[in-house]
Each structure stands twice: as C-alpha cells, then as structure tokens.
Design an enzyme around this catalytic site. Structure first.
Site, PDB file in Angstrom:
ATOM      1  N   ASP A  10      60.167  34.025  41.412  1.00 21.11           N
ATOM      2  CA  ASP A  10      60.538  34.245  42.810  1.00 21.11           C
ATOM      3  C   ASP A  10      60.953  32.925  43.447  1.00 21.11           C
ATOM      4  OD1 ASP A  10      60.026  37.012  42.713  1.00 21.11           O
ATOM      5  OD2 ASP A  10      57.884  36.675  42.975  1.00 21.11           O
ATOM      6  N   LYS A  32      60.837  37.554  35.112  1.00 14.23           N
ATOM      7  CA  LYS A  32      61.274  38.604  36.044  1.00 14.23           C
ATOM      8  C   LYS A  32      62.185  37.973  37.080  1.00 14.23           C
ATOM      9  CE  LYS A  32      58.615  40.548  39.477  1.00 14.23           C
ATOM     10  NZ  LYS A  32      59.437  40.693  40.691  1.00 14.23           N
ATOM     11  N   ASP A  59      64.372  43.069  38.270  1.00 13.64           N
ATOM     12  CA  ASP A  59      63.574  43.879  39.194  1.00 13.64           C
ATOM     13  C   ASP A  59      64.356  44.111  40.487  1.00 13.64           C
ATOM     14  OD1 ASP A  59      61.474  44.978  40.673  1.00 13.64           O
ATOM     15  OD2 ASP A  59      60.474  43.061  40.990  1.00 13.64           O
ATOM     16  N   LYS A  61      64.896  47.418  41.715  1.00 15.25           N
ATOM     17  CA  LYS A  61      64.361  48.641  42.355  1.00 15.25           C
ATOM     18  C   LYS A  61      65.433  49.526  42.975  1.00 15.25           C
ATOM     19  CE  LYS A  61      59.868  46.527  43.556  1.00 15.25           C
ATOM     20  NZ  LYS A  61      60.049  45.089  43.329  1.00 15.25           N
ATOM     21  N   LEU A  62      66.339  50.020  42.145  1.00 15.52           N
ATOM     22  CA  LEU A  62      67.430  50.838  42.675  1.00 15.52           C
ATOM     23  C   LEU A  62      66.932  52.159  43.260  1.00 15.52           C
ATOM     24  CD1 LEU A  62      68.969  48.751  40.897  1.00 15.52           C
ATOM     25  CD2 LEU A  62      70.643  50.536  40.450  1.00 15.52           C
ATOM     26  N   HIS A  63      67.599  52.609  44.315  1.00 15.26           N
ATOM     27  CA  HIS A  63      67.242  53.868  44.981  1.00 15.26           C
ATOM     28  C   HIS A  63      68.450  54.304  45.811  1.00 15.26           C
ATOM     29  CE1 HIS A  63      64.036  56.136  47.618  1.00 15.26           C
ATOM     30  NE2 HIS A  63      64.971  56.932  47.131  1.00 15.26           N
ATOM     31  N   ASP A  64      69.214  55.278  45.289  1.00 22.43           N
ATOM     32  CA  ASP A  64      70.406  55.745  46.002  1.00 22.43           C
ATOM     33  C   ASP A  64      70.756  57.115  45.425  1.00 22.43           C
ATOM     34  OD1 ASP A  64      72.876  55.871  47.450  1.00 22.43           O
ATOM     35  OD2 ASP A  64      73.015  53.687  47.395  1.00 22.43           O
ATOM     36  N   PRO A  66      72.292  59.864  42.915  1.00 23.53           N
ATOM     37  CA  PRO A  66      72.373  59.740  41.460  1.00 23.53           C
ATOM     38  C   PRO A  66      73.646  59.072  40.940  1.00 23.53           C
ATOM     39  CG  PRO A  66      71.437  61.859  42.037  1.00 23.53           C
ATOM     40  CD  PRO A  66      71.853  61.209  43.331  1.00 23.53           C
ATOM     41  N   ASN A  67      74.792  59.457  41.467  1.00 21.69           N
ATOM     42  CA  ASN A  67      76.042  58.907  40.949  1.00 21.69           C
ATOM     43  C   ASN A  67      76.159  57.400  41.205  1.00 21.69           C
ATOM     44  OD1 ASN A  67      78.603  59.449  39.687  1.00 21.69           O
ATOM     45  ND2 ASN A  67      79.503  58.940  41.680  1.00 21.69           N
ATOM     46  N   THR A  68      75.731  56.952  42.356  1.00 19.78           N
ATOM     47  CA  THR A  68      75.794  55.525  42.689  1.00 19.78           C
ATOM     48  C   THR A  68      74.846  54.723  41.795  1.00 19.78           C
ATOM     49  OG1 THR A  68      76.346  56.093  44.952  1.00 19.78           O
ATOM     50  CG2 THR A  68      75.499  53.882  44.598  1.00 19.78           C
ATOM     51  N   THR A 119      52.760  48.718  46.355  1.00 21.11           N
ATOM     52  CA  THR A 119      51.370  48.397  46.703  1.00 21.11           C
ATOM     53  C   THR A 119      51.232  48.013  48.174  1.00 21.11           C
ATOM     54  OG1 THR A 119      51.845  46.274  45.685  1.00 21.11           O
ATOM     55  CG2 THR A 119      50.437  47.757  44.448  1.00 21.11           C
ATOM     56  N   ARG A 181      45.536  37.738  38.971  1.00 19.50           N
ATOM     57  CA  ARG A 181      45.075  36.410  39.402  1.00 19.50           C
ATOM     58  C   ARG A 181      44.022  35.893  38.428  1.00 19.50           C
ATOM     59  NH1 ARG A 181      48.943  36.696  41.757  1.00 19.50           N
ATOM     60  NH2 ARG A 181      49.385  36.593  43.972  1.00 19.50           N
ATOM     61  N   GLN A 190      48.146  39.299  47.848  1.00 21.12           N
ATOM     62  CA  GLN A 190      47.761  40.443  47.030  1.00 21.12           C
ATOM     63  C   GLN A 190      46.347  40.865  47.442  1.00 21.12           C
ATOM     64  OE1 GLN A 190      49.720  42.025  45.105  1.00 21.12           O
ATOM     65  NE2 GLN A 190      51.134  40.659  44.044  1.00 21.12           N
ATOM     66  N   ARG A 211      52.869  33.511  41.428  1.00 19.44           N
ATOM     67  CA  ARG A 211      52.344  32.239  41.940  1.00 19.44           C
ATOM     68  C   ARG A 211      51.232  31.580  41.132  1.00 19.44           C
ATOM     69  NH1 ARG A 211      52.122  35.039  47.611  1.00 19.44           N
ATOM     70  NH2 ARG A 211      51.884  36.748  46.129  1.00 19.44           N
TER      71      ARG A 211
HETATM   72  O1  C5P Z   1      53.064  35.724  43.007  1.00 14.47           O
HETATM   73  P1  C5P Z   1      52.552  37.055  42.541  1.00 14.47           P
HETATM   74  O2  C5P Z   1      51.772  36.983  41.238  1.00 14.47           O
HETATM   75  O3  C5P Z   1      51.817  37.814  43.612  1.00 14.47           O
HETATM   76  O4  C5P Z   1      53.869  37.875  42.211  1.00 14.47           O
HETATM   77  C1  C5P Z   1      53.867  39.231  41.840  1.00 14.47           C
HETATM   78  C2  C5P Z   1      55.267  39.709  41.638  1.00 14.47           C
HETATM   79  O5  C5P Z   1      55.232  41.117  41.397  1.00 14.47           O
HETATM   80  C3  C5P Z   1      56.195  39.519  42.849  1.00 14.47           C
HETATM   81  O6  C5P Z   1      57.501  39.292  42.338  1.00 14.47           O
HETATM   82  C4  C5P Z   1      56.109  40.839  43.560  1.00 14.47           C
HETATM   83  O7  C5P Z   1      57.279  41.134  44.279  1.00 14.47           O
HETATM   84  C5  C5P Z   1      55.969  41.811  42.395  1.00 14.47           C
HETATM   85  N1  C5P Z   1      55.351  43.094  42.734  1.00 14.47           N
HETATM   86  C6  C5P Z   1      54.066  43.211  43.261  1.00 14.47           C
HETATM   87  N2  C5P Z   1      53.549  44.448  43.544  1.00 14.47           N
HETATM   88  C7  C5P Z   1      54.276  45.543  43.326  1.00 14.47           C
HETATM   89  C8  C5P Z   1      55.558  45.444  42.798  1.00 14.47           C
HETATM   90  C9  C5P Z   1      56.072  44.189  42.508  1.00 14.47           C
HETATM   91  O8  C5P Z   1      53.396  42.221  43.449  1.00 14.47           O
HETATM   92  N3  C5P Z   1      53.752  46.735  43.552  1.00 14.47           N
END
Ligand code: C5P
Length: 232
Positions: A10, A32, A59, A61-64, A66-68, A119, A181, A190, A211
């Site tokens: 990120d 990722k 990552d 996360k497509l959402h549209d 079906p054809n698109t 989440t 973590r 988180q 992180r």
């Molecule tokens: O830095 P951290 O370990 O929290 O990063 C988690 C990664 O997972 C981030 O890229 C975050 O966008 C992604 N993610 C998440 N929870 C989700 C879906 C994706 O933390 N439900």
C-alpha cells in the site's frame, strides 16, 4: 493449496514500491497491489513488479454489470497476475462473466476470489443501510457459497472465518485473510486481528500482511518472521 504470505504494497508511488521491494535480495515475496498504487501508476507497475519475479494479487475489487466486469477482467488477464478479485455482492451472473473474461485463450487464468462483506461494514450498518437482516457470519458464508457455485476459487475473509468457510465449501476453496498482526505489533485501524501462527491453525491459505512488514524497521526480517510462523 500452497500457503503463502502476501505483502500488501500500500504505497502511493512506483518509487516507494520498488524501493521497498529492492530490500528483498534472497526471496521474491508474493505482493498485493491495491487501488492506490494501481490508480497512481497504472498497469505498468504490475508489469514491472512481475518482471522482477514476484507473484501478484491485483486487489481491485471489481463490482459492476456483468458485461463490464467481463471486459475489464479480460484486460486484466493480459497483465499476467496470479490472483485478482471482485465483490460477491455483484451476484452470480457477474461472477460467472468475470471468470469468462479472465480466462485466457489458452485456458489458463489467474485465481479469482470474492470479497464477501468488507471488514469495515459491521452488522448494524448492514442492517440499517444495506437492509441485510441476516447476521454477519451468515452473510459471509452465504456470499462464499454463492462465489463457489459461480466457479470462483475462494474468498477474502477474516482468519476467524476460515474454519467455517472450509467446513462448508471444502478445504480447496481458498481463504485469503488480512487482519494479521504479530503478537507484539500495533493493531492500527484493524479491529479483529490474528497472529500468523493463529491464522495457520485456523486454516487460512494466504495471509495478507501490510504495515507489520512495510512499516517495520527491518521489513525483510518481519517478512521472514511471518513466513516462518505461517508457512514453516
Ligand atoms: O496494513 P495491514 O496489514 O492492515 O493491511 C491489510 C491489507 O488488507 C490492506 O491492503 C487492506 O486494504 C486489505 N484488506 C483488509 N481487510 C479486508 C480486505 C482487505 O485489511 N476485509
């Protein structure tokens, strides 16, 4: 299914990302690439990281409709990523079209996984804003089953949800789990977090770690620690 640690890159720019990846001399972590980096740098950053020998989870996360989604997935299939995703909320027709679009002329395709409920969406918001009255775990499981029926390979979920998903969808249905973590690291934003050891016990197939690795004083050591704990 091969267990692996995926580093969430990120970062806002190519320079920061490649500077970070250059620290890894002996191994090429699975990375990722999310919306921030992709929207900043475009498809070239994906090609560049791929050329350096990394596996890539794109990552977006497509959402549209079906054809698109099918057409967008067809474009992404040419980037030669290893895994990509969409929102299960797009429903079964969209997921089936996505698979068609993602499949290359030679029949190969990246793994396609579904985001169930983000989440960041709690049960209260689901009920009051999305008008979903089922509980969060029921919703996650129902979306996972729908993704499986549509032919997808797995879901993004919390490690805590991996056991119930594997029980219902089988052990080959992949769970890709963020929210990881180390026992001694900061949680950040988180809320429900799990250690790499615990994610392994719970049966996660891939852990996504951002992180705790990217912001560590020694990212390579942090990555190796996560690999040792999760993959062994
Ligand atoms: O830095 P951290 O370990 O929290 O990063 C988690 C990664 O997972 C981030 O890229 C975050 O966008 C992604 N993610 C998440 N929870 C989700 C879906 C994706 O933390 N439900």
């Amino acid at each position: 299914m091969g267990k692996d640690v995926i580093i969430a890159c990120d970062f806002p720019s190519r320079e920061e990302t490649l500077g970070f990846l250059a620290k890894f001399k002996d191994n090429k972590p699975f990375v990722k690439i999310g919306m921030e980096l992709f929207y900043a740098e475009g498809p070239s950053i994906v090609r560049e990281i791929k050329e350096r020998g990394h596996k890539i989870f794109l990552d977006l996360k497509l959402h549209d409709i079906p054809n698109t989604v099918k057409k967008a997935m067809n474009v992404l299939s040419r980037l030669d990523v290893d895994m990509t995703n969409l929102h299960a909320a797009g429903a079964s027709e969209m997921m089936k079209y996505a698979l068609e679009g993602l499949t290359r002329p030679d029949g190969t395709r990246p793994l396609l996984i579904a985001v169930t409920q983000l989440t960041s969406t709690g049960e209260e918001r689901m009920r009051d804003e999305l008008l979903i009255s089922a509980s969060l775990p029921e919703t996650v499981l129902s979306y996972a089953k729908n993704a499986q029926r549509s032919g997808l390979d797995g879901v993004v979920c919390s490690p805590l949800e991996s056991p119930v998903i594997h029980e219902n969808c089988g052990k080959d249905f992949i769970t890709v789990t963020p929210g990881v973590r180390f026992a001694d690291s900061e949680k950040g934003d988180q809320v429900r977090v799990t250690t790499p050891e615990r994610a392994k016990e719970l049966g996660s197939d891939y852990i996504v770690v951002g992180r705790p690795i990217t912001a560590a004083e020694d990212p390579v050591a942090a990555y190796e620690k996560a690999m040792k704990a999760f993959v062994g």
